[in-house]
Scaffold this motif. Structure first.
Motif, PDB file in Angstrom:
ATOM      1  N   HIS A  20       0.321   3.364   2.001  1.00 19.53           N
ATOM      2  CA  HIS A  20      -0.117   3.654   3.593  1.00 19.53           C
ATOM      3  C   HIS A  20       0.983   3.012   4.302  1.00 19.53           C
TER       4      HIS A  20
ATOM      5  N   ASP B  85       4.365   8.379   5.047  1.00 18.98           N
ATOM      6  CA  ASP B  85       4.337   7.107   4.316  1.00 18.98           C
ATOM      7  C   ASP B  85       5.303   6.739   3.439  1.00 18.98           C
TER       8      ASP B  85
ATOM      9  N   SER C 106      -2.510   9.595   2.114  1.00 20.29           N
ATOM     10  CA  SER C 106      -1.118   9.374   2.447  1.00 20.29           C
ATOM     11  C   SER C 106      -0.264  10.511   2.044  1.00 20.29           C
TER      12      SER C 106
ATOM     13  N   ASP D 244      -5.473  11.190  -3.128  1.00 24.92           N
ATOM     14  CA  ASP D 244      -5.403  10.306  -2.431  1.00 24.92           C
ATOM     15  C   ASP D 244      -4.204  10.599  -1.635  1.00 24.92           C
ATOM     16  N   GLU D 245      -3.284  11.499  -2.046  1.00 24.40           N
ATOM     17  CA  GLU D 245      -1.945  11.715  -1.195  1.00 24.40           C
ATOM     18  C   GLU D 245      -1.749  13.268  -1.603  1.00 24.40           C
TER      19      GLU D 245
ATOM     20  N   GLY E  46      -3.284  -0.118  -8.415  1.00 20.24           N
ATOM     21  CA  GLY E  46      -2.869  -0.068  -6.882  1.00 20.24           C
ATOM     22  C   GLY E  46      -1.425   0.323  -6.998  1.00 20.24           C
ATOM     23  N   ARG E  47      -0.627   0.048  -8.055  1.00 14.21           N
ATOM     24  CA  ARG E  47       0.895   0.330  -7.855  1.00 14.21           C
ATOM     25  C   ARG E  47       1.287   1.798  -8.267  1.00 14.21           C
TER      26      ARG E  47
ATOM     27  N   ASP F 121      -0.846   0.490   6.856  1.00 13.50           N
ATOM     28  CA  ASP F 121      -1.166  -0.951   6.120  1.00 13.50           C
ATOM     29  C   ASP F 121       0.213  -1.422   6.044  1.00 13.50           C
ATOM     30  N   ASN F 122       1.095  -1.076   5.772  1.00 16.09           N
ATOM     31  CA  ASN F 122       2.471  -1.796   5.502  1.00 16.09           C
ATOM     32  C   ASN F 122       3.224  -2.089   6.815  1.00 16.09           C
TER      33      ASN F 122
ATOM     34  N   SER G 251       0.974  -1.204  -0.054  1.00 20.52           N
ATOM     35  CA  SER G 251       0.068   0.265  -0.026  1.00 20.52           C
ATOM     36  C   SER G 251       0.947   1.168  -0.038  1.00 20.52           C
TER      37      SER G 251
END
Length: 269
Positions: A5, A246, A211, A188-189, A143-144, A8-9, A3
């Motif tokens: 985030h 992050d 993030s 998102d970031e 997602g990457r 999550d990681n 992720s």
């Protein structure tokens, strides 16, 4: 897939700014491979559109600075750009390195399990760029990759064109309400320079589900800051340990890795 985030990681991503750009020609597959070898789990890259609608990895709108060619990327076909030497400017031992396409870079990211922060540098034909981007990204890429830009309007257009796309706005100043700034363009970031990073802002952004990528420059810049009486390095270590950042990006991933290891920051490897 990792992720973007920390929550999550459980680790901080180390991100090469244009790849490992202190020891390899920037924005090349060689720079990305070396960045990964040094411990990078993410790469920040720059992209522009060719005359025939292909997205290539290059920082400038002109090929002049980082190749042996001349002219605007927008006026050159991909076949023309493939003939250019993108390494000799960096040093004689790098001659023969080529300009990669975005598709080639994404394939490498899958191979090495890297995340990509893909900056939109295109200015002349953003509509054509977004169409090419939609044709390049597959479902398992979404997602990457994090599409990033100073131009938050273009990011909003990109997200509307490509459902599920992640976007991150680059900011070089503090805002009175960074969460509102992110919300206006459905980001998102936020990509925040170290000299304007604020831990309270970071906590608010994380609470809102955003993030944070913090750009920490190159080692010489941090040394100059220390000499000027700024204590970024001490503060940065605490922010990283607390999970307020992050992704940490810079020009020398090896230096970032050693710094984080000495500071007790959790990394992927």
């Amino acid at each position: 897939m990792p992720s973007f985030h920390f929550r999550d990681n459980g680790f901080v991503h180390l991100c090469g700014h244009r790849g490992q750009s202190l020891s390899q020609p920037e924005n090349t597959l060689e720079a990305f491979r070396e960045g990964h070898a040094l411990g990078g789990t993410s790469m920040e890259i720059d992209t522009v559109l060719t005359a025939d609608g292909e997205i290539v990895v290059m920082h400038d709108m002109l090929v002049d600075r980082t190749t042996n060619g001349s002219g605007a990327v927008a006026d050159l076909a991909l076949a023309d750009i493939r003939t250019l030497d993108a390494g000799a400017w960096f040093g004689p031992g790098y001659a023969g390195i080529r300009v990669p396409t975005l598709a080639e870079t994404i394939a490498l990211a899958h191979e090495l399990d890297l995340l990509l922060e893909i900056e939109i540098k295109e200015k002349r034909n953003i509509g054509g760029y977004l169409e090419a981007l939609a044709g390049t990204l597959a479902a398992d890429d979404l997602g990457r990759v994090m599409m990033i830009s100073f131009d938050h309007w273009s990011l909003k257009q990109a997200k509307a064109r490509i459902p599920g796309l992640l976007t991150g706005g680059i900011v070089h100043e503090r805002f009175a309400d960074p969460v509102a700034v992110a919300g206006m363009s459905d980001l998102d970031e936020l990509c925040i320079d170290l000299d304007v990073f604020d831990p309270a802002d970071a906590q608010a952004l994380h609470a809102a589900g955003r993030s944070i990528r913090c750009h920490a420059y190159r080692p010489s810049a941090l040394e100059n800051a220390r000499r000027a009486g700024l204590d970024w390095e001490d503060q940065l270590a605490g922010w990283l340990r607390d999970g307020l950042i992050d992704t940490l990006s810079g020009d020398d991933i090896g230096w970032l890795r050693n710094y984080c290891a000495a500071a007790g920051v959790r990394l992927a490897r």
